[in-house]
Design an enzyme around this catalytic site. Sequence first.
Site, PDB file in Angstrom:
ATOM      1  N   GLY A  35       0.874  -1.168   0.000  1.00  0.00           N
ATOM      2  CA  GLY A  35       0.000   0.000   0.000  1.00  0.00           C
ATOM      3  C   GLY A  35       0.909   1.215   0.000  1.00  0.00           C
ATOM      4  N   ASN A  41      -7.466  -0.660   8.473  1.00  0.00           N
ATOM      5  CA  ASN A  41      -8.630  -0.685   9.374  1.00  0.00           C
ATOM      6  C   ASN A  41      -9.760  -1.567   8.866  1.00  0.00           C
ATOM      7  OD1 ASN A  41      -8.225   0.862  11.718  1.00  0.00           O
ATOM      8  ND2 ASN A  41      -8.335   2.774  10.534  1.00  0.00           N
ATOM      9  N   HIS A  67      -8.735  -0.698  18.498  1.00  0.00           N
ATOM     10  CA  HIS A  67      -8.540   0.618  17.883  1.00  0.00           C
ATOM     11  C   HIS A  67      -9.895   1.061  17.380  1.00  0.00           C
ATOM     12  CE1 HIS A  67      -6.576   3.854  15.872  1.00  0.00           C
ATOM     13  NE2 HIS A  67      -6.821   3.424  14.660  1.00  0.00           N
ATOM     14  N   VAL A 100      -0.348   6.543   4.181  1.00  0.00           N
ATOM     15  CA  VAL A 100       0.393   5.945   5.308  1.00  0.00           C
ATOM     16  C   VAL A 100       1.598   5.162   4.783  1.00  0.00           C
ATOM     17  CG1 VAL A 100       0.303   4.348   7.258  1.00  0.00           C
ATOM     18  CG2 VAL A 100      -1.677   5.785   6.761  1.00  0.00           C
ATOM     19  N   ARG A 125     -10.961   5.983   5.792  1.00  0.00           N
ATOM     20  CA  ARG A 125     -12.282   6.535   6.104  1.00  0.00           C
ATOM     21  C   ARG A 125     -12.550   7.864   5.417  1.00  0.00           C
ATOM     22  NH1 ARG A 125     -13.440   6.967  12.276  1.00  0.00           N
ATOM     23  NH2 ARG A 125     -11.210   7.317  12.544  1.00  0.00           N
ATOM     24  N   VAL A 161      -1.724  -2.459   9.447  1.00  0.00           N
ATOM     25  CA  VAL A 161      -2.105  -1.077   9.757  1.00  0.00           C
ATOM     26  C   VAL A 161      -3.543  -0.810   9.288  1.00  0.00           C
ATOM     27  CG1 VAL A 161      -1.490   1.357   9.382  1.00  0.00           C
ATOM     28  CG2 VAL A 161       0.307  -0.356   9.487  1.00  0.00           C
TER      29      VAL A 161
HETATM   30  O1  TXD Z   1      -3.947   3.368  13.496  1.00  0.00           O
HETATM   31  C1  TXD Z   1      -4.110   2.779  12.471  1.00  0.00           C
HETATM   32  N1  TXD Z   1      -4.003   1.468  12.432  1.00  0.00           N
HETATM   33  C2  TXD Z   1      -4.409   3.522  11.215  1.00  0.00           C
HETATM   34  C3  TXD Z   1      -5.025   2.809  10.130  1.00  0.00           C
HETATM   35  C4  TXD Z   1      -4.041   4.876  11.047  1.00  0.00           C
HETATM   36  C5  TXD Z   1      -4.215   5.497   9.844  1.00  0.00           C
HETATM   37  C6  TXD Z   1      -4.773   4.811   8.682  1.00  0.00           C
HETATM   38  N2  TXD Z   1      -5.334   3.550   8.975  1.00  0.00           N
HETATM   39  C7  TXD Z   1      -5.804   2.715   7.876  1.00  0.00           C
HETATM   40  O2  TXD Z   1      -4.723   2.393   7.010  1.00  0.00           O
HETATM   41  C8  TXD Z   1      -6.823   3.352   6.963  1.00  0.00           C
HETATM   42  O3  TXD Z   1      -8.119   3.309   7.537  1.00  0.00           O
HETATM   43  C9  TXD Z   1      -6.701   2.473   5.737  1.00  0.00           C
HETATM   44  O4  TXD Z   1      -7.435   1.277   5.914  1.00  0.00           O
HETATM   45  C10 TXD Z   1      -5.205   2.154   5.679  1.00  0.00           C
HETATM   46  C11 TXD Z   1      -4.428   2.987   4.675  1.00  0.00           C
HETATM   47  O5  TXD Z   1      -4.645   4.341   4.897  1.00  0.00           O
HETATM   48  P1  TXD Z   1      -4.071   5.448   3.858  1.00  0.00           P
HETATM   49  O6  TXD Z   1      -4.430   6.770   4.411  1.00  0.00           O
HETATM   50  O7  TXD Z   1      -2.679   5.155   3.517  1.00  0.00           O
HETATM   51  O8  TXD Z   1      -5.004   5.147   2.589  1.00  0.00           O
HETATM   52  P2  TXD Z   1      -4.693   5.475   1.043  1.00  0.00           P
HETATM   53  O9  TXD Z   1      -3.897   6.721   0.925  1.00  0.00           O
HETATM   54  O10 TXD Z   1      -6.002   5.380   0.344  1.00  0.00           O
HETATM   55  O11 TXD Z   1      -3.754   4.274   0.566  1.00  0.00           O
HETATM   56  C12 TXD Z   1      -4.179   2.964   0.470  1.00  0.00           C
HETATM   57  C13 TXD Z   1      -3.419   2.323  -0.660  1.00  0.00           C
HETATM   58  C14 TXD Z   1      -3.762   2.896  -2.032  1.00  0.00           C
HETATM   59  O12 TXD Z   1      -2.611   3.405  -2.667  1.00  0.00           O
HETATM   60  C15 TXD Z   1      -4.329   1.684  -2.787  1.00  0.00           C
HETATM   61  O13 TXD Z   1      -4.014   1.690  -4.164  1.00  0.00           O
HETATM   62  C16 TXD Z   1      -3.661   0.540  -2.060  1.00  0.00           C
HETATM   63  O14 TXD Z   1      -3.708   0.916  -0.694  1.00  0.00           O
HETATM   64  N3  TXD Z   1      -4.304  -0.762  -2.268  1.00  0.00           N
HETATM   65  C17 TXD Z   1      -3.614  -1.901  -2.454  1.00  0.00           C
HETATM   66  N4  TXD Z   1      -2.295  -2.149  -2.471  1.00  0.00           N
HETATM   67  C18 TXD Z   1      -1.901  -3.418  -2.702  1.00  0.00           C
HETATM   68  N5  TXD Z   1      -2.776  -4.447  -2.870  1.00  0.00           N
HETATM   69  C19 TXD Z   1      -4.113  -4.237  -2.848  1.00  0.00           C
HETATM   70  N6  TXD Z   1      -4.958  -5.264  -3.018  1.00  0.00           N
HETATM   71  C20 TXD Z   1      -4.571  -2.924  -2.641  1.00  0.00           C
HETATM   72  N7  TXD Z   1      -5.817  -2.362  -2.573  1.00  0.00           N
HETATM   73  C21 TXD Z   1      -5.626  -1.049  -2.356  1.00  0.00           C
END
Ligand code: TXD
Length: 309
Positions: A10, A121, A176, A14, A83, A119
């Site tokens: 990802g 959610n 969380h 993050v 979210r 990480v």
């Molecule tokens: O405290 C915590 N655990 C958290 C969790 C704090 C902050 C964010 N939290 C969660 O992390 C948030 O609710 C999301 O579920 C994830 C990722 O958050 P982010 O802000 O980085 O989201 P983005 O910017 O949308 O990035 C997600 C990326 C995006 O580039 C997609 O193309 C990619 O995930 N993605 C994938 N990568 C690889 N393989 C698959 N299947 C895939 N699907 C989406």
Amino acid sequence: MARKKITVIGAGNVGATTAQLLAMKALGDVVLVDVVEGMPQGKSLDLAEYRPLAGLDVDIIGANDYAPSKGSDVIVITAGLARKPGMSRDDLLKMNTQIVKDCTAKAAPLSPEAVLMVVSNPLDAMVYVASEVSKFPKRKILGMAGVLDSARFRCFLAMELGCSVEDVHALVLGGHGDTMVPMTRFANMAGIPVAELIPKAKLDAIVDRTRNGGAEIVALLKTGSAYYAPAGSVVEMVAAVIQDRKRILPVAAYCDKEYGVKGLFVGVPARLGAEGVEQVIELKLQPEEKTLFDQSVDHVRKLVREIKI
Ligand code: TXD
């Protein structure tokens, strides 16, 4: 000695920020994987070009496939949806289950010795998914939430106390989510309990703000969720593993009897080292703390029951 390898799956907010911080700390080579074509390659190249300016000699590789991740020491899964305003973390359950399943199934077999850090959610439930799919030993699987929630708690306490964030220590337990349990009793400024320094009403407001810390940022950003403090939290955990530091950090760890929890990943203080979660540290909770903790665990258990892998 060969450098360590850390794969970040990802390359969104993050993931990319985590890759940047990992590279800056030169903890090891970094592999950034995402499904979006060109994006992890582009971000990695940009980061690689920053290395001469920072004087760093780690490799940073971006990919849409998992081959470069082979033999990783740590795998961080940040893939998934984030979210939007009005959404709870639980709203992400179905979509992110499939995404975390997909990433784990592809990454885990190539790095059977790795520590797997989740990480995405809803956090505690996604750790369960990664565990079911990878079949890694439970101590090698953990989730990042408590470090972030505690950092938020520490930040708000330091703002109120007008002191360095470094001098404030605090711990958040449980899942969380809105049911997390900020442990006011243990929060302290250089060893002085904050309950002796901050009036109760103010302290309650800080606890509330901590619980809603994620939502506060989602409401401001409108198009995504927090990533600087989350990425920093991940890096603290990765460093504990890579450098075998035996850090005591709150993480989503597997409890099989600890805290009366049977077979579930939840937020508890743990000792983190090269083997992952080397020990879950059990605290004697007071009745009202135990009630809140149990409510939080129940919430996680309900979510896990809904999961169809
Ligand atoms: O405290 C915590 N655990 C958290 C969790 C704090 C902050 C964010 N939290 C969660 O992390 C948030 O609710 C999301 O579920 C994830 C990722 O958050 P982010 O802000 O980085 O989201 P983005 O910017 O949308 O990035 C997600 C990326 C995006 O580039 C997609 O193309 C990619 O995930 N993605 C994938 N990568 C690889 N393989 C698959 N299947 C895939 N699907 C989406």
